[in-house]
Design a protein around this motif. Sequence first.
Motif, PDB file in Angstrom:
ATOM      1  N   LYS A 106       6.486  10.177   2.491  1.00 25.01           N
ATOM      2  CA  LYS A 106       5.487  11.175   2.063  1.00 25.01           C
ATOM      3  C   LYS A 106       4.179  10.447   1.784  1.00 25.01           C
ATOM      4  N   SER A 107       3.712   9.711   2.750  1.00 22.85           N
ATOM      5  CA  SER A 107       2.578   8.813   2.585  1.00 22.85           C
ATOM      6  C   SER A 107       1.404   9.446   1.822  1.00 22.85           C
ATOM      7  N   ALA A 108       0.993   8.769   0.748  1.00 24.62           N
ATOM      8  CA  ALA A 108      -0.155   9.239  -0.054  1.00 24.62           C
ATOM      9  C   ALA A 108      -1.210   8.141   0.008  1.00 24.62           C
ATOM     10  N   HIS A 109      -2.359   8.496   0.582  1.00 21.07           N
ATOM     11  CA  HIS A 109      -3.411   7.506   0.853  1.00 21.07           C
ATOM     12  C   HIS A 109      -3.751   6.632  -0.366  1.00 21.07           C
ATOM     13  N   ASP A 110      -3.921   7.233  -1.535  1.00 20.89           N
ATOM     14  CA  ASP A 110      -4.456   6.481  -2.677  1.00 20.89           C
ATOM     15  C   ASP A 110      -3.445   5.573  -3.371  1.00 20.89           C
ATOM     16  N   GLU A 111      -2.212   5.623  -2.945  1.00 24.19           N
ATOM     17  CA  GLU A 111      -1.246   4.758  -3.631  1.00 24.19           C
ATOM     18  C   GLU A 111      -1.541   3.278  -3.370  1.00 24.19           C
ATOM     19  N   MET A 112      -2.116   2.981  -2.194  1.00 31.19           N
ATOM     20  CA  MET A 112      -2.465   1.573  -1.912  1.00 31.19           C
ATOM     21  C   MET A 112      -3.462   1.059  -2.955  1.00 31.19           C
ATOM     22  N   LEU A 113      -4.494   1.868  -3.215  1.00 29.51           N
ATOM     23  CA  LEU A 113      -5.491   1.473  -4.228  1.00 29.51           C
ATOM     24  C   LEU A 113      -4.813   1.287  -5.588  1.00 29.51           C
ATOM     25  N   PHE A 114      -3.929   2.215  -5.917  1.00 20.81           N
ATOM     26  CA  PHE A 114      -3.241   2.189  -7.218  1.00 20.81           C
ATOM     27  C   PHE A 114      -2.445   0.876  -7.386  1.00 20.81           C
ATOM     28  N   ILE A 115      -1.781   0.462  -6.309  1.00 17.75           N
ATOM     29  CA  ILE A 115      -0.989  -0.773  -6.387  1.00 17.75           C
ATOM     30  C   ILE A 115      -1.910  -1.992  -6.453  1.00 17.75           C
ATOM     31  N   VAL A 116      -2.903  -2.019  -5.545  1.00 11.54           N
ATOM     32  CA  VAL A 116      -3.792  -3.193  -5.495  1.00 11.54           C
ATOM     33  C   VAL A 116      -4.478  -3.380  -6.853  1.00 11.54           C
TER      34      VAL A 116
END
Length: 358
Positions: free
Chosen positions: A32-42
């Motif tokens: 369920k790919s959510a674009h902003d999760e990458m930013l959240f992790i980084v």
Amino acid sequence: MAQTYPPIHYAEYLKVDDLLSLQKPKSEEYGKSAHDEMLFIVIHQVYELWFRQILFEIDSAIELFSGDRVDERDMLKASSLFQRIIEIQKILIDQVDVLETMTPMDFLEFRDFLYPASGFQSTQFRLIENKLGLVQRLTYNNQDYKTSLPQNKQHEVSATEESPSLFQLLEKWLERTPFLASEAFDFWKAYREKVEDRIATSRQHVMESELNEEVKTVHLKNLEQMDRSFHSIFNKSEYEKLQQEGYWRLSHGALCAALFIHLYRDEPILQLPFQLMTQLATIDENFTQWRHRHAIMVHRMLGAKIGTGGSSGHKYLKATSDKHKVFQDFFNMATFFIPKSDLPELPKEISDKLRFRY
Ligand code: HEM
């Protein structure tokens, strides 16, 4: 010939591939790919890296201040460690802006995958707090904060509750301040006499002035309040009472020294100690600012929802920004500053020493 070392590539030295393999969004894993999760992790990982660097600097500072005396040559080093922490903190605060480019709705796209993970479980954050010397903590769910940490880290964090914190080491260092009491000069006595004299003179001026009765009463009330405040530090048992109530944390001796250093900070020998205390107050203030920014951001992201870690969310966080302070005494101390022109004059014997005149 200078020793040579095997050549090394940028990517190998910095373990770039390893680093870039560490961002694994849960939303992708669940399809369920959510674009902003990458930013959240980084952003969380970047915070943890900066926490690591802050801990590295705090550990060095603790080492410098451990032992029975601090080598004067290390003062500049200590000051640059503190300044580095301050510069990193500015980045930590500014980084909230980057996180806020994620909207609350974007966050909702992956928030459900994170339960019950929370920044509350950050071991490094607790290590920073403990090593700086935070002791009074708010709790939620009546639980010790350590129970939220990974099992294998709880012992390490407990150990930092027992070992001397930067606050405690600074307190001991202040207690050892020379020049405060000698045959030639008793700082505390001279300062007390000056303050009492100042208050008495001001009272007299108000009484003899042509101000109307109402204004006079306000002025006199202020002076009475000032008198009471000063009395609370001049009288040791009152000071101890305030310590028990949690207003003061420093020992009375350390507070006297801290005041002496602040009041006579122009004296060359006191300039670096003054700078160190100012930097520690700034470090404290910056953490408060970060807590406050984080709390506001959380309010904006969650509204009144409770946190993934189970707290009341922004309310708990706002309360920590009021309460979780370490070097609060350096702020409270300002009540007792008097103008430079009113300071008791230092006898030549002392001022020569403070000005490196040999
Ligand atoms: C959308 C972003 C974020 C939200 C909604 C959020 C939410 C929360 C909430 C609600 C808490 C209270 C404990 C709980 O109930 O979970 C908390 C605590 C905490 N968060 Fe965040 N947070 C966010 C981002 C961050 C970031 C980027 C960091 C950086 C490491 C961070 C670090 C912390 C720390 C250290 C605590 C513990 C604070 C304390 O107990 O004094 N948070 N967060």
